[in-house]
Design a protein around this motif. Structure first.
Motif, PDB file in Angstrom:
ATOM      1  N   PHE A 195      40.362  33.992   4.938  1.00 11.30           N
ATOM      2  CA  PHE A 195      40.069  33.242   3.718  1.00 11.30           C
ATOM      3  C   PHE A 195      39.314  31.956   4.055  1.00 11.30           C
ATOM      4  N   VAL A 196      39.851  31.161   4.971  1.00 14.44           N
ATOM      5  CA  VAL A 196      39.190  29.884   5.289  1.00 14.44           C
ATOM      6  C   VAL A 196      37.884  30.120   6.047  1.00 14.44           C
ATOM      7  N   PHE A 197      37.804  31.203   6.808  1.00  7.31           N
ATOM      8  CA  PHE A 197      36.572  31.539   7.518  1.00  7.31           C
ATOM      9  C   PHE A 197      35.425  31.775   6.526  1.00  7.31           C
ATOM     10  N   TYR A 198      35.690  32.561   5.500  1.00  4.23           N
ATOM     11  CA  TYR A 198      34.661  32.855   4.503  1.00  4.23           C
ATOM     12  C   TYR A 198      34.214  31.587   3.778  1.00  4.23           C
ATOM     13  N   TYR A 199      35.183  30.782   3.361  1.00  6.14           N
ATOM     14  CA  TYR A 199      34.806  29.587   2.618  1.00  6.14           C
ATOM     15  C   TYR A 199      34.165  28.524   3.511  1.00  6.14           C
ATOM     16  N   GLY A 200      34.400  28.591   4.800  1.00  4.23           N
ATOM     17  CA  GLY A 200      33.660  27.711   5.695  1.00  4.23           C
ATOM     18  C   GLY A 200      32.202  28.100   5.812  1.00  4.23           C
ATOM     19  N   MET A 201      31.912  29.383   5.580  1.00  9.50           N
ATOM     20  CA  MET A 201      30.539  29.887   5.688  1.00  9.50           C
ATOM     21  C   MET A 201      29.730  29.675   4.412  1.00  9.50           C
ATOM     22  N   LEU A 202      30.398  29.638   3.251  1.00 10.48           N
ATOM     23  CA  LEU A 202      29.695  29.700   1.972  1.00 10.48           C
ATOM     24  C   LEU A 202      28.847  28.473   1.671  1.00 10.48           C
ATOM     25  N   SER A 203      29.083  27.387   2.369  1.00 10.36           N
ATOM     26  CA  SER A 203      28.252  26.208   2.133  1.00 10.36           C
ATOM     27  C   SER A 203      26.789  26.475   2.500  1.00 10.36           C
ATOM     28  N   MET A 204      26.549  27.481   3.337  1.00 10.65           N
ATOM     29  CA  MET A 204      25.179  27.808   3.718  1.00 10.65           C
ATOM     30  C   MET A 204      24.321  28.242   2.529  1.00 10.65           C
ATOM     31  N   ILE A 205      24.982  28.763   1.470  1.00  8.83           N
ATOM     32  CA  ILE A 205      24.227  29.246   0.314  1.00  8.83           C
ATOM     33  C   ILE A 205      24.688  28.574  -0.980  1.00  8.83           C
ATOM     34  N   THR A 206      25.442  27.475  -0.853  1.00 12.14           N
ATOM     35  CA  THR A 206      25.954  26.780  -2.032  1.00 12.14           C
ATOM     36  C   THR A 206      25.197  25.483  -2.250  1.00 12.14           C
ATOM     37  N   PRO A 207      24.504  25.323  -3.391  1.00 11.51           N
ATOM     38  CA  PRO A 207      23.859  24.027  -3.678  1.00 11.51           C
ATOM     39  C   PRO A 207      24.926  22.935  -3.786  1.00 11.51           C
ATOM     40  N   PRO A 208      24.583  21.657  -3.551  1.00 12.36           N
ATOM     41  CA  PRO A 208      23.210  21.162  -3.435  1.00 12.36           C
ATOM     42  C   PRO A 208      22.619  21.183  -2.024  1.00 12.36           C
ATOM     43  N   ILE A 209      23.440  21.441  -0.985  1.00 14.84           N
ATOM     44  CA  ILE A 209      22.904  21.423   0.382  1.00 14.84           C
ATOM     45  C   ILE A 209      22.314  22.781   0.745  1.00 14.84           C
ATOM     46  N   ALA A 210      23.129  23.820   0.828  1.00 13.08           N
ATOM     47  CA  ALA A 210      22.675  25.197   1.058  1.00 13.08           C
ATOM     48  C   ALA A 210      21.637  25.269   2.179  1.00 13.08           C
ATOM     49  N   LEU A 211      22.065  24.931   3.391  1.00  8.86           N
ATOM     50  CA  LEU A 211      21.121  24.800   4.499  1.00  8.86           C
ATOM     51  C   LEU A 211      20.315  26.069   4.748  1.00  8.86           C
ATOM     52  N   ALA A 212      20.975  27.225   4.708  1.00  7.29           N
ATOM     53  CA  ALA A 212      20.255  28.477   4.946  1.00  7.29           C
ATOM     54  C   ALA A 212      19.235  28.733   3.838  1.00  7.29           C
ATOM     55  N   ALA A 213      19.615  28.460   2.593  1.00  4.58           N
ATOM     56  CA  ALA A 213      18.687  28.660   1.479  1.00  4.58           C
ATOM     57  C   ALA A 213      17.508  27.703   1.566  1.00  4.58           C
ATOM     58  N   PHE A 214      17.757  26.481   1.989  1.00  4.73           N
ATOM     59  CA  PHE A 214      16.664  25.521   2.100  1.00  4.73           C
ATOM     60  C   PHE A 214      15.722  25.895   3.245  1.00  4.73           C
ATOM     61  N   ALA A 215      16.282  26.481   4.311  1.00  2.00           N
ATOM     62  CA  ALA A 215      15.417  26.973   5.385  1.00  2.00           C
ATOM     63  C   ALA A 215      14.525  28.098   4.868  1.00  2.00           C
ATOM     64  N   GLY A 216      15.112  29.004   4.054  1.00  2.00           N
ATOM     65  CA  GLY A 216      14.315  30.063   3.449  1.00  2.00           C
ATOM     66  C   GLY A 216      13.275  29.513   2.494  1.00  2.00           C
ATOM     67  N   ALA A 217      13.620  28.449   1.760  1.00  2.00           N
ATOM     68  CA  ALA A 217      12.676  27.849   0.817  1.00  2.00           C
ATOM     69  C   ALA A 217      11.468  27.264   1.541  1.00  2.00           C
ATOM     70  N   SER A 218      11.690  26.684   2.712  1.00  2.00           N
ATOM     71  CA  SER A 218      10.568  26.090   3.459  1.00  2.00           C
ATOM     72  C   SER A 218       9.580  27.153   3.910  1.00  2.00           C
ATOM     73  N   ILE A 219      10.067  28.341   4.267  1.00  2.00           N
ATOM     74  CA  ILE A 219       9.174  29.427   4.666  1.00  2.00           C
ATOM     75  C   ILE A 219       8.498  30.032   3.440  1.00  2.00           C
ATOM     76  N   ALA A 220       9.258  30.176   2.357  1.00  2.00           N
ATOM     77  CA  ALA A 220       8.726  30.817   1.149  1.00  2.00           C
ATOM     78  C   ALA A 220       7.840  29.878   0.339  1.00  2.00           C
ATOM     79  N   GLU A 221       7.822  28.579   0.717  1.00  2.74           N
ATOM     80  CA  GLU A 221       7.076  27.561  -0.040  1.00  2.74           C
ATOM     81  C   GLU A 221       7.561  27.544  -1.492  1.00  2.74           C
ATOM     82  N   ALA A 222       8.874  27.510  -1.644  1.00  8.09           N
ATOM     83  CA  ALA A 222       9.510  27.534  -2.955  1.00  8.09           C
ATOM     84  C   ALA A 222      10.319  26.261  -3.143  1.00  8.09           C
ATOM     85  N   PRO A 223      10.614  25.876  -4.389  1.00  7.95           N
ATOM     86  CA  PRO A 223      11.470  24.704  -4.632  1.00  7.95           C
ATOM     87  C   PRO A 223      12.854  24.915  -4.017  1.00  7.95           C
ATOM     88  N   GLN A 224      13.342  23.895  -3.341  1.00 15.11           N
ATOM     89  CA  GLN A 224      14.606  24.048  -2.618  1.00 15.11           C
ATOM     90  C   GLN A 224      15.779  24.310  -3.556  1.00 15.11           C
TER      91      GLN A 224
END
Length: 655
Positions: free
Chosen positions: A492-521
């Protein structure tokens, strides 16, 4: 010229130190010191590896730094290297008799704290630094904290001695697991990619994705899942595979923010996907004192559901928006893929076979897989073949790159060890668990929600490994005391520790994808949140439907898995407004409501027949819809064929 020579020589030294990090791990795991009759504590080796890692962190990128910064970082680099060597030599004495050497132990603790926290600030930012510093303040001034969390203040010298010399602090289990297990697996992944494993994964992904609607995005899902399962890092996975998959998705019609989000969600899921998973999975196995294969088995079905959910959403969106098959992709025949990728596949077979069928320790199995890769690369180089060959120089460079990548993990786990140790020695960990147990005894669901939110918030500034270690020390024990199985609580805690990667407002993995896709973060982050919706619900199923973690009889496991698949199909179709055919507003609402009811733990609130009945109704709804959609699509074709037969006309091709 002399400056360039000095800098170049310094960078060469850093490369050597980076090479020594995984090399030291291999020597220890293969029990070379023990075979030579040497008595060495694991804390000594872990401390030496941490010193190497700190030196690499301070010495990286020296050619791009200003002269003043080069001088400062040069001092810090050599101080870190000296620290590692000093602790390696003095640990046996200080661990047994720190109070006989108070000044030396205190200075050592101060030096360890300063070097680790400054190195940590450079690799992951301020969040973990602030949390660690707050724990130091609590250890010193806990008697000033009001209420239930009041502790006892410790003398500054005692706190520093504890951090610098105690086996339950900096040099404890967290750092040792990272040093002796995680580093070995990261080396395995690095060598796999250096030998062309990336091309093999991509071609396998093309075969799995097929030629249906939106197949470029499906390729991204499969390829990123395979990459992520051996890299364990969502952001680095996005940056490595996204440069290829995101342009493919955009070319086939997906919006930039969709392409970036799909890649981010697929890459993040790699931490959940066997056989390698992320670094936190190895920590979980050691903390729970269970074989790593049990973690792999427990993670299998949730990972399948995660990726099938993303796959289904892509298919529905592609059908809705008219994204056809990308016929311009060049797919190699399966025979050619297997012929070219047999070293990669063989290494995986060795890894899995040793873990599951020989009951080997995970790190030992990884070393055997590494030896297979090294042997293949060396033979290919000696035979003069280009593909799958690595010269000794290239092999050393690949190992050094891996060492540089693992340095960040060692710093994170060293800081986590400090926090865990201070939680224990101050009694704060016990007080937090007692408070959470009291809260959970009245409202378990509320405690789970609070724990999940804390995991996401912590993850806004921390990597998954750091979040997991903190929650495993503070929240997981409370969940276990409330009767939740330890594996379910930690998953349970493992999954929720990972979810910040795709949770705004930070979403580090999503923002990395946005930089490649040239899309709004922010748009990309919101899309990633939508694509990854199932991951926010799965951890609750671990608690209320443990069959998803392979716990219980086979029929319970099968029922939970199949019903979860039915639920994700219904909810995904309802949210998107399209499945095989467009869905009207009423049918969309029905799909979403029925899907969420299937996921809900209805057995907690009524007789089992209530939950089984809802699940059966949901599956019947899917079956009825599929039959209706297929007959609706085939009716116009059958009518046209009948008209043509009556007119004596031949049917057109494709009708």
């Amino acid at each position: 010229m002399p400056k360039i020579t000095v800098v170049s020589g310094f960078m060469a030294l850093v490369a050597v130190l980076a090479f020594l990090v995984p090399a030291t791990a291999l020597v220890w795991v293969m029990a070379v010191p023990q075979r030579l009759g040497l008595l060495i504590y694991p804390e000594q080796v872990a401390a030496f590896m941490l010193g190497l890692s700190l030196a690499v962190v301070y010495g990286r990128g020296m050619d791009a730094k200003a002269p003043a910064m080069r001088a400062v970082d040069g001092v810090l680099c050599f101080a870190s290297l000296g620290l590692g060597i000093y602790v390696y030599l003095r640990f046996p004495v200080l661990s047994e008799g720190a109070f006989y050497h108070p000044t030396e132990s205190m200075i050592l603790g101060i030096l360890v704290s300063v070097l680790v926290l400054e190195g940590l600030r450079r690799v992951v930012g301020w969040t973990l630094v602030i949390i660690t510093f707050a724990m130091f303040l609590y250890a010193l001034f806990g008697d000033y904290v009001p209420g239930a969390l009041r502790g006892r203040g410790l003398p500054f010298a005692d706190v520093m001695m504890f951090v610098g010399t105690d086996s339950s602090a900096t040099w404890g289990a967290a750092l040792q697991i990272a040093a002796f297990v995680v580093v070995v697996f990261v080396l395995f992944g690095g060598l796999l990619l250096a030998l062309g494993g990336g091309d093999v994964f991509t071609q396998l992904a093309m075969r799995v994705a097929g030629t249906g609607p939106g197949n470029t995005a499906k390729i991204a899902v499969v390829a990123s899942g395979l990459f992520g399962s051996i890299s364990g890092s969502a952001v680095s996975n996005v940056m490595s595979t996204g440069v290829m998959t995101i342009p493919m998705m955009k070319r086939s019609g997906f919006r930039p923010e969709q392409a970036g989000a799909i890649e981010a969600v697929a890459s993040t899921g790699g931490q959940l996907a066997p056989p390698v998973m992320g670094a936190a999975a190895f920590l979980m196995a050691e903390i729970l004192q269970i074989p790593y294969r049990e973690i792999l088995l427990a993670a299998l079905l949730p990972a399948l559901i995660y990726y099938l959910s993303l796959y289904a959403q892509i298919d529905f969106i592609a059908r809705r928006d008219g994204h056809g098959s990308a016929d311009w992709l060049q797919r190699e025949p399966m025979k050619a893929v297997v012929t070219k990728g047999w070293p990669t596949l063989t290494a995986f077979v060795v890894l899995i076979g040793l873990i599951f069928f020989r009951n080997a320790q995970a790190e030992v199995a990884a070393i055997w897989a590494i030896l297979v890769l090294v042997a293949v690369a060396s033979v290919a180089w000696l035979a003069g073949r280009g593909g799958g060959a690595l010269s000794p120089r290239q092999l050393v460079a690949a190992i050094a790159r891996t060492g540089s990548q693992t340095c960040d993990i060692l710093l994170i786990t060293a800081a986590a060890g400090m926090i865990i140790g201070l939680l224990s020695t101050t009694g704060l960990g016990f007080q937090l668990s007692f408070f959470l147990i009291g809260f959970g005894g009245e409202n378990l669901f509320g405690l789970l929600v609070v724990t999940g939110l804390v995991g996401i918030v912590l993850g806004l500034g921390l990597p998954t490994t750091g979040v997991y270690l903190l929650l495993a020390s503070m929240a997981a024990p409370a969940l276990v005391q409330l009767g939740i199985p330890p594996l379910a609580a930690h998953m349970f805690v493992f999954y929720y520790g990972m979810l910040s990667m795709i949770t705004p407002p930070i979403a580090l993995a999503a923002f990395a994808g946005a930089s490649i896709a040239e899309a709004p973060q922010l748009k990309t982050g919101i899309q990633a949140f939508k694509f990854g919706w199932i991951a926010y619900l799965l951890p609750f199923l671990f608690i209320y439907k443990p069959g998803l973690l392979m716990a219980g009889p086979w029929w319970e496991v099968a029922y939970v898995f199949v019903s979860a698949l039915a639920a994700l199909l219904l909810v995904a179709a309802g949210m998107i407004g399209h499945a095989l055919t467009p869905l009207g507003p009423v049918l969309r609402a029905v799909f979403v409501v029925v899907g969420l009811l299937i996921i809900a733990p209805l057995r907690q609130f009524g007789p089992p027949i209530l939950e089984f009945g809802v699940s059966a109704g949901g599956m019947a709804l899917i079956a009825a819809y599929v039959l209706s959609a297929r007959s609706g699509r085939s009716a116009p074709v059958a009518a046209a064929a009948s008209r043509q037969a009556r007119r004596g006309m031949p049917r057109a091709a494709g009708e």
